[in-house]
Design a protein around this motif. Structure first.
Motif, PDB file in Angstrom:
ATOM      1  N   ARG A  15     -10.062  15.679  21.471  1.00  0.00           N
ATOM      2  CA  ARG A  15      -8.639  15.536  21.202  1.00  0.00           C
ATOM      3  C   ARG A  15      -8.180  16.622  20.232  1.00  0.00           C
ATOM      4  O   ARG A  15      -7.196  17.310  20.458  1.00  0.00           O
ATOM      5  CB  ARG A  15      -8.352  14.157  20.594  1.00  0.00           C
ATOM      6  N   VAL A  62      -4.618  11.737  28.656  1.00  0.00           N
ATOM      7  CA  VAL A  62      -5.922  11.094  28.817  1.00  0.00           C
ATOM      8  C   VAL A  62      -6.767  11.820  29.863  1.00  0.00           C
ATOM      9  O   VAL A  62      -7.970  12.037  29.673  1.00  0.00           O
ATOM     10  CB  VAL A  62      -5.745   9.608  29.193  1.00  0.00           C
ATOM     11  N   ILE A  88      -8.453  14.901  28.451  1.00  0.00           N
ATOM     12  CA  ILE A  88      -9.631  14.598  27.638  1.00  0.00           C
ATOM     13  C   ILE A  88     -10.798  14.184  28.537  1.00  0.00           C
ATOM     14  O   ILE A  88     -11.930  14.632  28.370  1.00  0.00           O
ATOM     15  CB  ILE A  88      -9.329  13.470  26.632  1.00  0.00           C
ATOM     16  N   GLU A 141     -11.236   8.248  32.945  1.00  0.00           N
ATOM     17  CA  GLU A 141     -10.049   8.010  32.122  1.00  0.00           C
ATOM     18  C   GLU A 141     -10.115   6.633  31.461  1.00  0.00           C
ATOM     19  O   GLU A 141      -9.702   6.468  30.323  1.00  0.00           O
ATOM     20  CB  GLU A 141      -8.784   8.118  32.978  1.00  0.00           C
ATOM     21  N   LEU A 198      -9.602   5.579  27.576  1.00  0.00           N
ATOM     22  CA  LEU A 198      -8.632   4.566  27.135  1.00  0.00           C
ATOM     23  C   LEU A 198      -9.315   3.474  26.317  1.00  0.00           C
ATOM     24  O   LEU A 198      -8.780   3.013  25.308  1.00  0.00           O
ATOM     25  CB  LEU A 198      -7.932   3.950  28.352  1.00  0.00           C
ATOM     26  N   GLU A 199     -10.498   3.086  26.731  1.00  0.00           N
ATOM     27  CA  GLU A 199     -11.243   2.068  25.997  1.00  0.00           C
ATOM     28  C   GLU A 199     -11.577   2.557  24.595  1.00  0.00           C
ATOM     29  O   GLU A 199     -11.474   1.816  23.613  1.00  0.00           O
ATOM     30  CB  GLU A 199     -12.547   1.736  26.728  1.00  0.00           C
ATOM     31  N   MET A 236      -9.958   4.807  22.923  1.00  0.00           N
ATOM     32  CA  MET A 236      -8.723   4.832  22.134  1.00  0.00           C
ATOM     33  C   MET A 236      -8.406   3.439  21.589  1.00  0.00           C
ATOM     34  O   MET A 236      -7.931   3.279  20.470  1.00  0.00           O
ATOM     35  CB  MET A 236      -7.555   5.325  22.991  1.00  0.00           C
ATOM     36  N   GLU A 237      -8.669   2.434  22.414  1.00  0.00           N
ATOM     37  CA  GLU A 237      -8.378   1.063  21.979  1.00  0.00           C
ATOM     38  C   GLU A 237      -9.304   0.654  20.833  1.00  0.00           C
ATOM     39  O   GLU A 237      -8.941  -0.149  19.987  1.00  0.00           O
ATOM     40  CB  GLU A 237      -8.508   0.104  23.166  1.00  0.00           C
ATOM     41  N   TRP A 271     -10.398   2.663  18.538  1.00  0.00           N
ATOM     42  CA  TRP A 271     -10.245   3.542  17.377  1.00  0.00           C
ATOM     43  C   TRP A 271     -10.020   2.776  16.101  1.00  0.00           C
ATOM     44  O   TRP A 271     -10.630   3.034  15.075  1.00  0.00           O
ATOM     45  CB  TRP A 271      -9.078   4.523  17.595  1.00  0.00           C
ATOM     46  N   ASN A 272      -9.106   1.822  16.185  1.00  0.00           N
ATOM     47  CA  ASN A 272      -8.777   1.140  14.930  1.00  0.00           C
ATOM     48  C   ASN A 272      -9.915   0.259  14.427  1.00  0.00           C
ATOM     49  O   ASN A 272      -9.915  -0.150  13.285  1.00  0.00           O
ATOM     50  CB  ASN A 272      -7.465   0.345  15.038  1.00  0.00           C
TER      51      ASN A 272
END
Lengths: 130, 252
Positions: free
Chosen positions: B122, B135, B138, B146, B150-151, B153-154, B156-157
């Motif tokens: 990123r 996405v 990347i 993809e 996305l998983e 990214m979810e 990340w927090n």
């Protein structure tokens, strides 16, 4: 262009553990439209704000709410619905609260109070396609 | 053996002597001598892993413990320099620490391993494209799906768990929980206190005495009646009168 728009509906229980499902679904849909990862993060945060609010204010956890993703070639509109009309304006008590401010900052068009069971709709446009 | 000794620097020979001594006499002093000599290693290595969510001090501690382990395990017969042996040991320990302790929420290994790659991709794509990447860009860069991106990214927090006890600003001794606001009822308390003080002036001494006993000392009407040597009925009437008076004053 309504002819191009397609819909995906997600029915979720009023439970906090499913908010992540809504976020993940939204990210998949938003990515398909062509949003970049920053926009996807924004959309996910906005969705989580609404979902969390819904989960908190609804005491009957056995009920369901529906998230409708209206997909067009250059925008994503997300509408939150529930059969229970009593919920009405979910952000009615704090129009200027942090939650609403966050959603308004992250989404392009936000419609807070809607009729007939819809709590809220919000739209994000794809940049550079206008 | 002769060839090896020729190649080896005097530095290396020193090591051999040190380790030989430690082998013969496995005392703390002998070990400390070696460790002190190589204490710069944990420092350099730990610094490389900073700004990834774990404080330098913690990493340094892990690295130092790893150095001790390396000294314990090192075998001079292997014919490698101690530095070459200790470095991967320390790096390995730090990586393991990141995996096991670094995150409060455990993430599936599959996602954990790609997490760093996605993050790097990123950052470099932002530079290359001069905008936030999509996405699929990347995913294409890393050769993963993809959905996988996305998983990640979810999740990340889940990596950036915020502690209430972490410092809120860099280089400042303010901890996060201290910045969280709370309803301050001091003003209301002050106003109430002031109201009671002013109101009390409008009561006579007997009434004041009653208020003190009833509401400050939490005595029963019966107890007050005994102290004042009057009937409980009288006290009850007095209380009603006082409460009424207070109510009137409050509504003014």
């Amino acid at each position: 262009m309504d002819t191009n728009s397609e819909k995906i509906e997600l029915r979720l229980p009023f439970k906090a553990e499913y908010v992540s499902v809504a976020r993940l679904t939204a990210s998949g849909i938003a990515s398909r439209i062509g949003f970049d990862i920053e926009a996807i993060e924004d959309i996910k945060v906005a969705i989580a704000e609404v979902c969390n609010k819904l989960v908190v204010i609804k005491s009957d956890k056995s009920d369901y709410y529906t998230i409708t993703f209206n997909i067009s070639h250059d925008s994503l509109t997300i509408v939150f619905d529930c059969d229970d009309d009593a919920l009405g304006c979910i952000f009615g008590d704090d129009e200027n609260g942090l939650g609403v401010s966050i959603i308004k900052a992250l989404m392009d068009d936000v419609n807070l109070c809607m009729n007939e069971g819809s709590f809220l709709s919000m739209t994000r446009h794809l940049e550079g396609v206008n | 053996m002769a060839g090896k000794n020729n190649r080896a620097s005097s530095y290396h020979q020193n090591d051999d002597i040190l380790f030989e001594r430690y082998k013969k006499d496995p005392s703390k002093d002998a070990r400390n001598e070696i460790i002190n000599k190589y204490l710069y290693l944990p420092e350099i290595i730990a610094k490389k892993f900073t700004s990834r969510g774990i404080d330098y001090e913690d990493l340094y501690q892990v690295a130092c413990l790893a150095l001790i382990k390396a000294v314990e395990r090192f075998n001079t017969d292997l014919g490698v320099k101690f530095v070459s042996f200790a470095t991967p040991t320390i790096v390995g320990e730090i990586k393991r620490y990141f995996r096991d302790k670094g995150s409060v929420i455990r993430i599936p290994r599959r996602i954990y391993e790609t997490y760093q790659k996605v993050s790097d991709a990123r950052d470099s794509l932002i530079q290359e494209l001069q905008r936030a990447p999509r996405v699929d860009e990347i995913a294409a860069r890393l050769g993963i799906s993809e959905e996988n991106v996305l998983e990640i990214m979810e999740s990340w927090n889940a990596y950036n768990i915020q502690s209430f006890e972490q410092s809120a600003y860099q280089d400042e001794d303010v901890e996060l929980y201290e910045t969280i606001g709370a309803e301050d009822d001091t003003f209301e308390k002050m106003e109430n206190k002031d109201f009671i003080k002013r109101s009390l002036e409008k009561f006579n001494d007997v009434e004041k005495e009653f208020i003190k006993m009833r509401y400050y000392h939490r005595k029963t009407q019966k107890e007050i009646a005994d102290v004042m040597k009057v009937s409980q009925m009288y006290v009850s009437r007095m209380e009603r009168r006082i409460v009424d008076k207070f109510r009137k004053l409050l509504n003014k």
